[in-house]
Design a protein around this motif. Sequence first.
Motif, PDB file in Angstrom:
ATOM      1  N   ARG A 189       8.330  16.012  -0.301  1.00  0.00           N
ATOM      2  CA  ARG A 189       7.820  16.200  -1.506  1.00  0.00           C
ATOM      3  C   ARG A 189       8.876  16.820  -2.559  1.00  0.00           C
ATOM      4  NH1 ARG A 189       3.496  18.438  -0.357  1.00  0.00           N
ATOM      5  NH2 ARG A 189       1.899  16.696  -0.918  1.00  0.00           N
ATOM      6  N   SER A 239       2.798  18.047   8.388  1.00  0.00           N
ATOM      7  CA  SER A 239       2.657  18.551   6.941  1.00  0.00           C
ATOM      8  C   SER A 239       3.846  19.129   6.365  1.00  0.00           C
ATOM      9  CB  SER A 239       1.299  19.648   6.916  1.00  0.00           C
ATOM     10  OG  SER A 239       1.677  20.703   7.719  1.00  0.00           O
ATOM     11  N   ASP A 262       0.851  -1.238   0.067  1.00  0.00           N
ATOM     12  CA  ASP A 262      -0.148  -0.018  -0.081  1.00  0.00           C
ATOM     13  C   ASP A 262       0.687   1.149   0.106  1.00  0.00           C
ATOM     14  OD1 ASP A 262      -2.096   1.856   0.300  1.00  0.00           O
ATOM     15  OD2 ASP A 262      -2.349   1.463   2.442  1.00  0.00           O
ATOM     16  N   LYS A 293       3.410   8.443   9.986  1.00  0.00           N
ATOM     17  CA  LYS A 293       2.937   9.817  10.754  1.00  0.00           C
ATOM     18  C   LYS A 293       4.127  10.956  10.508  1.00  0.00           C
ATOM     19  CE  LYS A 293      -0.745   7.949  13.422  1.00  0.00           C
ATOM     20  NZ  LYS A 293      -1.345   7.916  14.797  1.00  0.00           N
ATOM     21  N   LEU A 317       6.014  16.580   5.303  1.00  0.00           N
ATOM     22  CA  LEU A 317       5.471  15.846   4.256  1.00  0.00           C
ATOM     23  C   LEU A 317       5.785  16.918   2.898  1.00  0.00           C
ATOM     24  CD1 LEU A 317       4.126  13.739   2.622  1.00  0.00           C
ATOM     25  CD2 LEU A 317       1.975  14.892   3.238  1.00  0.00           C
ATOM     26  N   SER A 342       2.082   5.217  -2.113  1.00  0.00           N
ATOM     27  CA  SER A 342       1.556   6.115  -2.914  1.00  0.00           C
ATOM     28  C   SER A 342       2.944   6.476  -4.277  1.00  0.00           C
ATOM     29  CB  SER A 342       1.683   7.592  -2.149  1.00  0.00           C
ATOM     30  OG  SER A 342       0.853   7.490  -1.041  1.00  0.00           O
ATOM     31  N   ASP A 378       0.668  12.697  -7.221  1.00  0.00           N
ATOM     32  CA  ASP A 378       0.477  13.921  -6.376  1.00  0.00           C
ATOM     33  C   ASP A 378       0.413  15.027  -7.348  1.00  0.00           C
ATOM     34  OD1 ASP A 378       1.258  15.080  -3.429  1.00  0.00           O
ATOM     35  OD2 ASP A 378       1.935  16.208  -4.798  1.00  0.00           O
ATOM     36  N   GLN A 384       3.813   7.519   2.802  1.00  0.00           N
ATOM     37  CA  GLN A 384       3.395   8.598   3.584  1.00  0.00           C
ATOM     38  C   GLN A 384       1.881   8.332   4.320  1.00  0.00           C
ATOM     39  OE1 GLN A 384       1.355  11.768   1.026  1.00  0.00           O
ATOM     40  NE2 GLN A 384       2.891  10.691  -0.499  1.00  0.00           N
ATOM     41  N   LYS A 385       1.041   7.598   3.687  1.00  0.00           N
ATOM     42  CA  LYS A 385      -0.147   7.295   4.360  1.00  0.00           C
ATOM     43  C   LYS A 385      -0.082   6.654   5.730  1.00  0.00           C
ATOM     44  CE  LYS A 385      -1.971   5.492   0.817  1.00  0.00           C
ATOM     45  NZ  LYS A 385      -2.669   4.796  -0.366  1.00  0.00           N
ATOM     46  N   GLN A 386       0.930   5.646   5.748  1.00  0.00           N
ATOM     47  CA  GLN A 386       1.127   4.808   6.896  1.00  0.00           C
ATOM     48  C   GLN A 386       2.187   5.379   7.978  1.00  0.00           C
ATOM     49  OE1 GLN A 386       1.452   0.602   5.989  1.00  0.00           O
ATOM     50  NE2 GLN A 386       1.671   1.487   3.925  1.00  0.00           N
TER      51      GLN A 386
END
Length: 396
Positions: A182, A175, A84, A172, A178, A86, A91, A168-170
């Motif tokens: 990116r 922002s 799972d 933490k 993140l 990204s 994006d 990134q979804k798993q």
Amino acid sequence: MNMINSVEMVCFDTTATNTGKRNGAGMLLEQKLKRSLLWLPCRHHIAEIILRAVFEIYFGKSCGPEVAIFERFSREWNTFNLKDFSIGIMDEEVRRAISAEECEANKEFCIKNIAKDHIRHDYKELLQLMFIFLGGSIPNFSFRAPGATSHARFMSKAIYALKMFALQKQFKMSSSHLNGFRNVCIFLVRLYIPYWFRTTNAVEAPNLDLQLIKNIAGYYDPKISLALLDKMKKHLWYLSEEAVGLAFFDSNVDLNVKRKMVEALALEKEFESNDDNGVYLRKNVNASIEEMKAFISKDLSCFVTQRTRNIFSRLEIDVKFFNLDPSNWCENAEYLKGVQILKNVTAVNDSAERKVKLITDFNRPLTHSEEDKQYLLHIVENYRQKFPSYTKTSLL
């Protein structure tokens, strides 16, 4: 003795212990040999300098040897569902920064280089992560567990950044973190990784060095552009007058540029001047940011002076081929002699790094006998070439 007399170039990392004007290893080696050498600083160390500068923009300077957020990511690795993840190019902000044409070109670059043999497993891993980030599909792909988190480890920041953005979804994170990863990933895909894998050959290094500066000067994010130009302006000696002569043998350099380079050999240029020809590329000279931005309009001929001829005397190459048009150089025996001599000269010291690690691992623990030690090192090296990994497939 014959080997000592044949040494004309030296490749090293860019620490002060090697580049110091008084006690640097480069200077001491020249004193020992009683002659000057052509210095070829490791381009991978140069790449690490600019990558670290990008990280400091978003994550600040770190005093410790390890990167804290990487250590936390490593500790939580076993909790992640590695299926799972990204895809970076999905994006919205990534798509704005990387055009569809650039995305496809970089995917082709990855495919071409993934198929090659690499001195380290993480080189291939970095290419695979870039390919996945750009939306590529690799059969039976699986993320490798995180490795060292040290600042000193080649590519560790790059590999961690791409993995953390993918998961990134798993994992933490704030922002701001993140967003930082990116932007780091965009920089990796657009500048760092292509430069890393293309700049290993010394002949191609001058052209790629100049192109890197141009890409930095024209980078879409002015914050990154200014920070990296500030770093690069302190290292312009990589594009030295003699080293740029290697580009005469680079098939990727445009023929018109080579014609201008030949013309520049005959010009009288002041060694310390700061004129439009760009002849200020000395280790003790610091160009301004505006001068760095002006590199966008320059080509390699701007760095050629009469001193560039030194490279040909080092290699004992007759330069009569300069009387020919560059389109006919490949038919000239002396030019082909230079191509043959330089084809295996590298501008990175990865192999030396590996050998240092090998001698560190096996130097004192097993034997104090020099003869036994050399025998042992040969055995270990041959074994590693025969069995490059510990998988069942490679061992059977």
